[in-house]
Design an enzyme around this catalytic site. Structure first.
Site, PDB file in Angstrom:
ATOM      1  N   ASP A  63      36.772  48.462  39.403  1.00  0.00           N
ATOM      2  CA  ASP A  63      35.475  47.800  39.576  1.00  0.00           C
ATOM      3  C   ASP A  63      34.484  48.846  40.041  1.00  0.00           C
ATOM      4  O   ASP A  63      34.853  49.836  40.662  1.00  0.00           O
ATOM      5  CB  ASP A  63      35.513  46.537  40.460  1.00  0.00           C
ATOM      6  CG  ASP A  63      36.125  46.701  41.827  1.00  0.00           C
ATOM      7  OD1 ASP A  63      36.274  47.841  42.308  1.00  0.00           O
ATOM      8  OD2 ASP A  63      36.445  45.664  42.447  1.00  0.00           O
ATOM      9  N   ASN A 107      51.020  53.122  43.001  1.00  0.00           N
ATOM     10  CA  ASN A 107      49.605  52.739  42.834  1.00  0.00           C
ATOM     11  C   ASN A 107      48.828  53.081  44.104  1.00  0.00           C
ATOM     12  O   ASN A 107      49.307  52.848  45.218  1.00  0.00           O
ATOM     13  CB  ASN A 107      49.564  51.215  42.594  1.00  0.00           C
ATOM     14  CG  ASN A 107      48.224  50.688  42.150  1.00  0.00           C
ATOM     15  OD1 ASN A 107      47.653  51.173  41.172  1.00  0.00           O
ATOM     16  ND2 ASN A 107      47.708  49.685  42.853  1.00  0.00           N
ATOM     17  N   GLU A 144      49.687  52.133  47.974  1.00  0.00           N
ATOM     18  CA  GLU A 144      48.891  52.683  49.094  1.00  0.00           C
ATOM     19  C   GLU A 144      49.722  53.242  50.242  1.00  0.00           C
ATOM     20  O   GLU A 144      49.500  52.910  51.406  1.00  0.00           O
ATOM     21  CB  GLU A 144      47.939  51.598  49.620  1.00  0.00           C
ATOM     22  CG  GLU A 144      46.994  51.079  48.549  1.00  0.00           C
ATOM     23  CD  GLU A 144      45.998  50.029  49.069  1.00  0.00           C
ATOM     24  OE1 GLU A 144      46.107  49.619  50.245  1.00  0.00           O
ATOM     25  OE2 GLU A 144      45.107  49.631  48.298  1.00  0.00           O
ATOM     26  N   HIS A 197      38.439  51.781  42.434  1.00  0.00           N
ATOM     27  CA  HIS A 197      37.378  50.972  43.049  1.00  0.00           C
ATOM     28  C   HIS A 197      36.224  51.925  43.370  1.00  0.00           C
ATOM     29  O   HIS A 197      36.312  52.712  44.315  1.00  0.00           O
ATOM     30  CB  HIS A 197      37.875  50.317  44.336  1.00  0.00           C
ATOM     31  CG  HIS A 197      38.949  49.299  44.122  1.00  0.00           C
ATOM     32  ND1 HIS A 197      38.713  48.108  43.474  1.00  0.00           N
ATOM     33  CD2 HIS A 197      40.262  49.284  44.461  1.00  0.00           C
ATOM     34  CE1 HIS A 197      39.841  47.404  43.437  1.00  0.00           C
ATOM     35  NE2 HIS A 197      40.791  48.095  44.027  1.00  0.00           N
ATOM     36  N   GLU A 225      42.804  48.746  38.904  1.00  0.00           N
ATOM     37  CA  GLU A 225      41.982  47.786  39.666  1.00  0.00           C
ATOM     38  C   GLU A 225      40.506  48.127  39.546  1.00  0.00           C
ATOM     39  O   GLU A 225      39.740  48.051  40.510  1.00  0.00           O
ATOM     40  CB  GLU A 225      42.393  47.794  41.154  1.00  0.00           C
ATOM     41  CG  GLU A 225      43.862  47.516  41.366  1.00  0.00           C
ATOM     42  CD  GLU A 225      44.275  47.434  42.836  1.00  0.00           C
ATOM     43  OE1 GLU A 225      43.391  47.307  43.717  1.00  0.00           O
ATOM     44  OE2 GLU A 225      45.483  47.495  43.100  1.00  0.00           O
TER      45      GLU A 225
HETATM   46  C1  XIL Z   1      42.508  42.386  47.233  1.00  0.00           C
HETATM   47  C2  XIL Z   1      42.183  41.048  46.596  1.00  0.00           C
HETATM   48  O1  XIL Z   1      41.281  41.259  45.534  1.00  0.00           O
HETATM   49  C3  XIL Z   1      41.587  40.112  47.620  1.00  0.00           C
HETATM   50  O2  XIL Z   1      41.455  38.799  47.074  1.00  0.00           O
HETATM   51  C4  XIL Z   1      42.471  40.058  48.868  1.00  0.00           C
HETATM   52  O3  XIL Z   1      41.835  39.280  49.843  1.00  0.00           O
HETATM   53  C5  XIL Z   1      42.747  41.436  49.398  1.00  0.00           C
HETATM   54  O4  XIL Z   1      43.319  42.222  48.375  1.00  0.00           O
HETATM   55  N1  XIL Z   1      43.906  47.262  46.679  1.00  0.00           N
HETATM   56  C6  XIL Z   1      44.895  46.478  46.141  1.00  0.00           C
HETATM   57  C7  XIL Z   1      44.632  45.051  45.868  1.00  0.00           C
HETATM   58  O5  XIL Z   1      45.968  46.996  45.787  1.00  0.00           O
HETATM   59  O6  XIL Z   1      45.780  44.244  46.031  1.00  0.00           O
HETATM   60  C8  XIL Z   1      43.511  44.521  46.715  1.00  0.00           C
HETATM   61  O7  XIL Z   1      43.215  43.184  46.302  1.00  0.00           O
HETATM   62  C9  XIL Z   1      42.286  45.403  46.615  1.00  0.00           C
HETATM   63  C10 XIL Z   1      42.613  46.793  47.093  1.00  0.00           C
END
Ligand code: XIL
Length: 302
Positions: free
Chosen positions: A237, A170, A127, A206, A235
């Site tokens: 979802d 990422n 990020e 996401h 990641e």
């Molecule tokens: C999130 C986790 O799922 C949570 O448990 C934590 O509180 C915050 O981070 N981008 C990412 C992940 O790269 O590491 C993040 O994970 C979600 C967004």
């Protein structure tokens, strides 16, 4: 095949989940994980605040628990993440430029050497770009003190620390073609042209109603792959439920399968019960570990 991991393996890919060490003792959690998935990503346990909460004092306990769980069951492990502005201890933000540089390199080297040979892909930098149309870097201690070169430096240090791990950049909101993904694309292209080590790009994916699966998702994955890097969905979802959610999951799986260098998919959690999106139901198993329509859509698409 009758599980996500086995079905993905038949297509030469992995199917992973983000895992929290403190849930591994819950039998339904562990059995769902062990049955269905063949890769894991520690959800928080490898982040800077977890492994190096004070300078040069490393604690790998919780992350090791996940890595050992995975290794003893033949699952792969994704490393997440080495350099990120979030979940970063205050002592790092307080350092001056030259201390920050050595702390960043020491962190990368120590963590990667600890896990040498056990991690298939590392999110070296997470990020680093802003949302919106600027294509600019995001403000962070690394960006603000070390300048644009921090990403390149992190990747060079990472390559030296574990030459066999795939090194990934990422990010989120880079899943379709837009100003942010164009900026990442140009960085990867530049790294490839100049021989800066980079092997893969992670697309967090996401998704929700404000940020749906982009119509050019596959095309965007393909243009990165065409630069000579692997792409991974890191990641995933998707908020929602029922058929609509299932259709979106199917599209993501189909996009990955259509891109030969899309090497695997990770969903950001095993069950809705523990999703970081507390108000949502974005995963493949409901909070009672029942398979959702989205699960069936993914298994069928694989
Ligand atoms: C999130 C986790 O799922 C949570 O448990 C934590 O509180 C915050 O981070 N981008 C990412 C992940 O790269 O590491 C993040 O994970 C979600 C967004």
């Amino acid at each position: 095949a009758s599980t996500l991991g086995a079905a993905a393996a038949e297509k030469g890919r992995y199917f992973g989940a983000a895992v929290a060490a403190n849930h591994l003792g819950e039998s339904q959690y562990a059995s769902t994980l062990n049955t269905e998935f063949n890769s894991v990503t520690p959800e928080n346990e490898m982040k800077w605040d977890a492994v190096e909460s004070s300078r040069n004092s490393f604690n790998f306990g919780a992350a090791d628990q996940i890595v050992n769980h995975a290794q003893s069951r033949g699952m792969k492990v994704r490393g997440h993440t080495l350099v990120w502005h979030s979940q970063l201890p205050g002592w790092v933000s307080g350092l001056g430029t030259s201390d920050l540089r050595s702390a960043m390199n020491n962190h990368i080297t120590t963590v990667m050497q600890h896990y040498k040979g056990k991690i298939h892909s590392w999110d070296v930098v997470n990020e680093a770009y802003q949302d919106g149309n600027s294509g600019a870097r995001r403000s962070s201690p690394f960006q603000d003190k070390l300048g644009n070169g921090f990403i390149e430096e992190a990747f060079r240090t990472a390559r030296a620390a574990d030459p066999n791990a795939k090194l990934c950049y990422n990010d989120y909101n880079t899943d379709g073609q837009n100003a942010k993904s164009n900026a990442v694309y140009n960085m990867v292209k530049d790294f490839k042209a100049r021989g800066v080590p980079i092997d893969c790009v992670g697309f967090q994916s996401h998704f929700n109603s404000n940020s749906p699966v982009p119509s050019d998702y596959q095309q965007n994955l393909q243009r990165f792959a065409d630069l000579g890097v692997d792409v991974q969905i890191t990641e995933l979802d998707i908020e929602g439920s029922g058929t609509a959610q299932a259709d979106n999951y199917r599209r993501v799986v189909q996009a990955c399968l259509a891109v030969s260098r899309c090497t695997g998919i990770t969903v950001w959690g095993v069950t809705d019960k523990y999703s970081w999106r507390a108000s949502g139901t974005p995963l493949l198993f409901d909070s009672n570990y029942n398979k959702k329509p989205a699960y069936n859509a993914v298994l069928t698409a694989l």
